[in-house]
Design a protein around this motif. Structure first.
Motif: not given
Length: 374
Positions: A114-120, A162-174
């Motif tokens: 979560s430090d890398v991708t983010g957190v809800s 690979e996909e230039h996006q982040v998926t957290v809690d079912g939501h993808s963020y470009q």
């Protein structure tokens, strides 16, 4: 993206409202499609970046060019060498030459995904979960000593790279454009490290080793770096929009059918080699061709030559192949295997490949196709 913003783990400088909902798919640069550059503008922009890097890092012009090649090919770079040869300095210098968002992650064993991708996080005032972006939400992400983090944290970068996006809690963020991960690691001191798995290494377009500078460059470094680091004087020479335009221009570089066949032949030769336990993946061949297109553009051409493929083959493929025990015990290296394959393969010539190319930034659109449909 008009000003440089530094993002640190746990204290993101990216406004949270920018990622309150999933970003639309296909957005390039703030929703606008980047414009193509003409040949002169492309050359001038690349010379400005390389000039700024070479002022900071003495005697490493080839490493600087390869780093820029990976950026323009929309890849990621792994810088692997002993401590103190300028791995992190190269990454930071490249980041500072572009006026875009930059983040630096110091990988440690206690770093969380979560430090890398983010957190809800739950907002008691609004009674809703809000997404707080992590350090990966930047145009250029510097991952220092990536092999110090656990495998779970390393895997957090797989989707991002690979996909230039982040998926957290079912939501993808470009993620934005440009997006590049520049990771460093020390191959000597392996105590307490988590070696990168093959799936992670395959995400990096190229791997380079800085190596020690030559005598003159080292003397020059002692004269210029002893008082203050030249990195402090580096100012952005390009905007994120200009880099996006350079990337779009590289995508229009023409590739003939013969070049595609030559690239596939290289990959298949690694898989058929008796000295290799693991050959090049299809992803690596795609990235090899993208790097060759960027190399051609940096050399002032809008078409790829076999020499462009050869120039980047070692850096793109060597970290993806695995020697068998017999080859490793006999003193072979992945680099020597790649060089041997390149020397043994015939280079097919396509007379249509260099004929009547479409210039950079031409209003006609994409380059013409050859008789093979390449």
């Amino acid at each position: 993206m008009d000003s440089k913003r530094h993002v640190t783990v746990g204290a993101s400088a990216v406004p949270q409202e920018a990622y309150a909902s999933p970003a639309p798919q296909g957005s390039s640069l703030n929703g606008h499609k980047p414009q193509l550059m003409d040949l002169d503008s492309f050359h001038d922009a690349s010379e400005r970046i390389l000039g700024a890097i070479n002022k900071v890092i003495d005697g490493k012009a080839e490493a600087a060019k390869l780093a820029l090649t990976v950026l323009l090919a929309q890849g990621h770079l792994l810088v692997e060498d002993v401590p103190g040869v300028g791995k992190t300095l190269l990454a930071k210098t490249l980041a500072r030459t572009v006026d875009c968002t930059v983040s630096r992650i110091q990988f440690t064993p206690d770093l969380l995904p979560s430090d890398v991708t983010g957190v809800s996080i739950y907002n008691q005032a609004s009674r809703q979960f809000e997404f707080r972006p992590g350090a990966v939400f930047a145009n250029i992400v510097i991952g220092d000593e990536i092999n110090r983090a656990s495998a779970k944290t390393q895997s957090a970068l797989l989707e991002c790279m690979e996909e230039h996006q982040v998926t957290v809690d079912g939501h993808s963020y470009q993620l934005g454009l440009p997006f590049m991960v520049v990771a460093t690691q020390n191959p000597i001191e392996m105590e307490g490290t988590y070696p990168l798995p093959e799936a992670q290494r395959d995400r990096f377009m190229a791997r380079i080793s800085m190596g020690y500078p030559d005598r003159d460059s080292e003397i020059e470094m002692l004269e210029t770096h002893q008082a203050v680091s030249p990195l402090a004087k580096v100012i952005p020479v390009l905007t994120a929009a200009e880099v996006a335009a350079m990337i779009a221009t590289v995508q229009q570089v023409y590739v003939s059918q013969a070049i595609k066949e030559y690239t596939v032949a290289i990959g298949r030769a690694t898989r058929d080699s008796a000295r290799l336990r693991l050959g090049a993946s299809p992803r690596s061949l795609l990235q090899l061709l993208r790097a060759a297109k960027a190399t051609a553009a940096l050399d002032g051409r809008d078409f790829v030559l076999p020499d462009d493929v050869v120039a980047v083959a070692e850096s793109v493929l060597a970290h993806r192949i695995i020697l068998d025990r017999k080859a490793a015990s006999s003193g072979d290296t992945p680099q020597s295997i790649i060089r041997g394959i390149l020397a043994s393969l015939p280079v097919a010539q396509d007379p249509v490949a260099t004929a009547q190319r479409t210039p950079f930034g031409s209003p006609q659109g994409s380059p013409r196709r050859d008789k093979h449909g390449g």
